[in-house]
Design an enzyme around this catalytic site. Sequence first.
Site, PDB file in Angstrom:
ATOM      1  CE  LYS A   1      -1.728   3.177   1.957  1.00  0.00           C
ATOM      2  NZ  LYS A   1      -1.685   4.428   1.558  1.00  0.00           N
TER       3      LYS A   1
ATOM      4  N   GLY B   1       6.934   5.823   7.633  1.00  0.00           N
ATOM      5  CA  GLY B   1       6.346   6.887   7.877  1.00  0.00           C
ATOM      6  C   GLY B   1       6.348   7.360   9.314  1.00  0.00           C
ATOM      7  CB  SER B   2       4.050   9.619  11.111  1.00  0.00           C
ATOM      8  OG  SER B   2       2.831   9.098  10.940  1.00  0.00           O
TER       9      SER B   2
ATOM     10  N   GLY C   1       3.059   4.469  12.635  1.00  0.00           N
ATOM     11  CA  GLY C   1       3.910   3.516  13.181  1.00  0.00           C
ATOM     12  C   GLY C   1       3.198   2.791  14.521  1.00  0.00           C
TER      13      GLY C   1
ATOM     14  CD  GLU D   1      13.032   5.312   8.326  1.00  0.00           C
ATOM     15  OE1 GLU D   1      12.698   6.101   9.049  1.00  0.00           O
ATOM     16  OE2 GLU D   1      13.015   5.296   7.119  1.00  0.00           O
TER      17      GLU D   1
ATOM     18  CB  CYS E   1      13.101   9.184   7.543  1.00  0.00           C
ATOM     19  SG  CYS E   1      13.978   8.347   6.478  1.00  0.00           S
TER      20      CYS E   1
ATOM     21  CD  GLU F   1      10.612  13.135  10.921  1.00  0.00           C
ATOM     22  OE1 GLU F   1       9.711  12.398  11.418  1.00  0.00           O
ATOM     23  OE2 GLU F   1      11.544  12.567  10.397  1.00  0.00           O
TER      24      GLU F   1
HETATM   25  P1  NAP Z   1       1.947   8.719   7.519  1.00  0.00           P
HETATM   26  O1  NAP Z   1       0.608   9.233   7.819  1.00  0.00           O
HETATM   27  O2  NAP Z   1       2.612   7.937   8.668  1.00  0.00           O
HETATM   28  O3  NAP Z   1       1.900   7.897   6.136  1.00  0.00           O
HETATM   29  C1  NAP Z   1       2.832   6.912   5.873  1.00  0.00           C
HETATM   30  C2  NAP Z   1       2.106   5.813   5.315  1.00  0.00           C
HETATM   31  O4  NAP Z   1       1.167   5.220   6.095  1.00  0.00           O
HETATM   32  C3  NAP Z   1       1.140   6.339   3.987  1.00  0.00           C
HETATM   33  O5  NAP Z   1       1.305   5.191   3.162  1.00  0.00           O
HETATM   34  C4  NAP Z   1      -0.179   6.414   4.658  1.00  0.00           C
HETATM   35  O6  NAP Z   1      -1.296   6.261   3.601  1.00  0.00           O
HETATM   36  C5  NAP Z   1      -0.183   5.300   5.595  1.00  0.00           C
HETATM   37  N1  NAP Z   1      -1.252   5.519   6.731  1.00  0.00           N
HETATM   38  C6  NAP Z   1      -1.621   6.596   6.972  1.00  0.00           C
HETATM   39  N2  NAP Z   1      -2.538   6.068   8.126  1.00  0.00           N
HETATM   40  C7  NAP Z   1      -2.510   4.676   8.279  1.00  0.00           C
HETATM   41  C8  NAP Z   1      -3.388   3.968   9.146  1.00  0.00           C
HETATM   42  N3  NAP Z   1      -4.164   4.210   9.997  1.00  0.00           N
HETATM   43  N4  NAP Z   1      -3.090   2.492   8.936  1.00  0.00           N
HETATM   44  C9  NAP Z   1      -2.091   2.108   8.191  1.00  0.00           C
HETATM   45  N5  NAP Z   1      -1.305   2.888   7.163  1.00  0.00           N
HETATM   46  C10 NAP Z   1      -1.910   4.389   7.313  1.00  0.00           C
HETATM   47  O7  NAP Z   1       2.853   9.872   7.094  1.00  0.00           O
HETATM   48  P2  NAP Z   1       2.630  11.195   6.389  1.00  0.00           P
HETATM   49  O8  NAP Z   1       1.148  11.876   6.819  1.00  0.00           O
HETATM   50  O9  NAP Z   1       2.518  11.058   4.962  1.00  0.00           O
HETATM   51  O10 NAP Z   1       3.567  12.324   7.130  1.00  0.00           O
HETATM   52  C11 NAP Z   1       3.266  12.829   8.477  1.00  0.00           C
HETATM   53  C12 NAP Z   1       4.592  12.884   9.076  1.00  0.00           C
HETATM   54  O11 NAP Z   1       5.417  11.444   9.100  1.00  0.00           O
HETATM   55  C13 NAP Z   1       5.749  13.821   8.358  1.00  0.00           C
HETATM   56  O12 NAP Z   1       5.722  15.070   8.509  1.00  0.00           O
HETATM   57  C14 NAP Z   1       7.138  13.142   8.825  1.00  0.00           C
HETATM   58  O13 NAP Z   1       7.305  13.689   9.913  1.00  0.00           O
HETATM   59  C15 NAP Z   1       6.705  11.814   9.084  1.00  0.00           C
HETATM   60  N6  NAP Z   1       7.023  10.984   7.778  1.00  0.00           N
HETATM   61  C16 NAP Z   1       8.255  10.227   7.857  1.00  0.00           C
HETATM   62  C17 NAP Z   1       8.612   9.480   6.895  1.00  0.00           C
HETATM   63  C18 NAP Z   1       9.989   8.330   7.184  1.00  0.00           C
HETATM   64  O14 NAP Z   1      10.361   8.311   6.011  1.00  0.00           O
HETATM   65  N7  NAP Z   1      10.482   8.102   8.356  1.00  0.00           N
HETATM   66  C19 NAP Z   1       8.116   9.407   5.554  1.00  0.00           C
HETATM   67  C20 NAP Z   1       6.945  10.217   5.526  1.00  0.00           C
HETATM   68  C21 NAP Z   1       6.469  11.094   6.847  1.00  0.00           C
HETATM   69  P3  NAP Z   1      -1.918   7.743   2.975  1.00  0.00           P
HETATM   70  O15 NAP Z   1      -0.642   8.716   3.090  1.00  0.00           O
HETATM   71  O16 NAP Z   1      -1.814   7.549   1.579  1.00  0.00           O
HETATM   72  O17 NAP Z   1      -3.033   8.200   3.720  1.00  0.00           O
END
Ligand code: NAP
Length: 480
Positions: free
Chosen positions: A174, A227-228, A232, A249, A283, A382
């Site tokens: 996904k 992701g976040s 996580g 991660e 990240c 972050e």
């Molecule tokens: P996020 O919400 O954690 O999204 C990462 C992934 O998880 C996306 O594929 C997202 O899908 C999915 N996701 C969201 N809600 C979920 C749930 N309830 N269950 C399962 N999967 C779910 O990250 P973001 O909103 O894109 O970014 C927010 C913050 O996360 C950023 O500002 C940053 O601090 C952090 N981030 C960290 C990394 C990293 O590499 N460590 C990468 C991205 C973001 P959808 O986006 O399609 O809804």
Amino acid sequence: MVEQKHLINGKWMPSLDGETIDVVSPSDGIVFAKLARGKKGDIDLAVGAARKAVSSGSWAKLTAVDRGRLLSRLGQKVLDNFEELAALEAKDTGKPLMQAKADITAAARYFEYYGGAADKVHGDTIPFMDGYMVSILREPHGVTGHIIPWNYPAQMYGRSLAPALAMGNAVVLKPAEEACMTSIRMSELAMDVGFPEGAINIITGLGEEAGASLSEHPDINFLSFTGSPEVGTIVQTAAAKNHVGCVLELGGKSPQIIFEDADIESALPVVVNAIVQNGGQTCSAGSRLMLQKSVYDKYLELIADKFKELKVGSHEMDLNCGPLISTVQKERVEGFLDRANSDGIKVVAEGTIAKGVPEGGYYVKPTLFADVPRDNSLACDEVFGPVLSAIPFDDESDAVHLANATEYGLVTGVWTRDGARQIRMAKNVKAGQIYVNAYGAGGGIELPFGGVKKSGHGREKGFEALYEFCSTKTIVFKHD
Ligand code: NAP
Ligand code: MG
């Protein structure tokens, strides 16, 4: 307009309910494609296809050598389609074309690396009691679920899927709805090179719908999430309910520590790039600039000069930074800037947004803050944008204390010519990767990567990732 579909059991199909999501380019905010909006029913089909592939399908029958060959062929296919993939990645994420090219090269490397590694993960034999022989097999988990973010979608596709496939798992991916066009395109290429049906399945959609359904699915054997930290926690909770493992991660607040004896000329471009790369949406972005007090003013000025030269523009303009990924992300970063402003934190340098950037894009200026108080959000949280926070430190022990003072522990850069100090710092700072007189935001397919503390657990990249995607089986033979 292109309407993308899910890949389930080797076939491309729309969502069961026919719903779609608009795909926007962050450079101009204009919709250029549509995605299928997957939900629980679509995830069920994908997990079912993957289960069949690992139990009775042709994927299950392939040898490690043949799995490796398929991965290597996919790596080559990615390189054959390099320009097209780079342009698509740039448009989808807004990142400068040069960065997108580096990302596609890295995506290909993941398939090459794990293609070569697929037949080199050996088991063990263990000396045991007289009259026994014990062997250890490494077996795939079965069906693995992968949830990846929007910041480096092509790289994440390779990083997450390649080791899982190398070990013989069937995968359900996904990707993030903000940027998943190259994940779809590379899955098409995977079909072209002959991956059997059900080995790779991809469901696009929203996190709360498709992502949640995937992580909660009772027939998933292992989860990989980037992701976040907030999401996580949700994914790890879902994994716990099904008693399956996960690798997480979750980002960082990585320090770049510059001592008074550093080779500052070598450090300067690396330190600036570590926060500017991908607009800080990395990240492992080096977002905390720790400068020893004795050289603080002098070095800060040098870094400020570099910051003032930075230019932001559309992906096609190919400057230092592109736009941020979305309005949500732009508002989030601007929120940090506003709060820093009202907390009276000094801006010492800013980059510029180039003339002629398309209207409707999500542009933010790179910003360097000085004298950031150690307990301020800018020093601890972050930002995920091109924002660098300079903080002075006294000596080595203060540097260690400050480096370890956030909830994160992903990457650290240490700049010093003192060899003994290099070693002490590398040992005393808590992080998954330490760079000495270098910094590797995002690089190094061969290098195990992952966090401690709130940055997550488990390791991706390198040979270690292969061990995440298998479990050991101990077999005891009595022969006397
Ligand atoms: P996020 O919400 O954690 O999204 C990462 C992934 O998880 C996306 O594929 C997202 O899908 C999915 N996701 C969201 N809600 C979920 C749930 N309830 N269950 C399962 N999967 C779910 O990250 P973001 O909103 O894109 O970014 C927010 C913050 O996360 C950023 O500002 C940053 O601090 C952090 N981030 C960290 C990394 C990293 O590499 N460590 C990468 C991205 C973001 P959808 O986006 O399609 O809804
Ligand atoms: Mg997009």
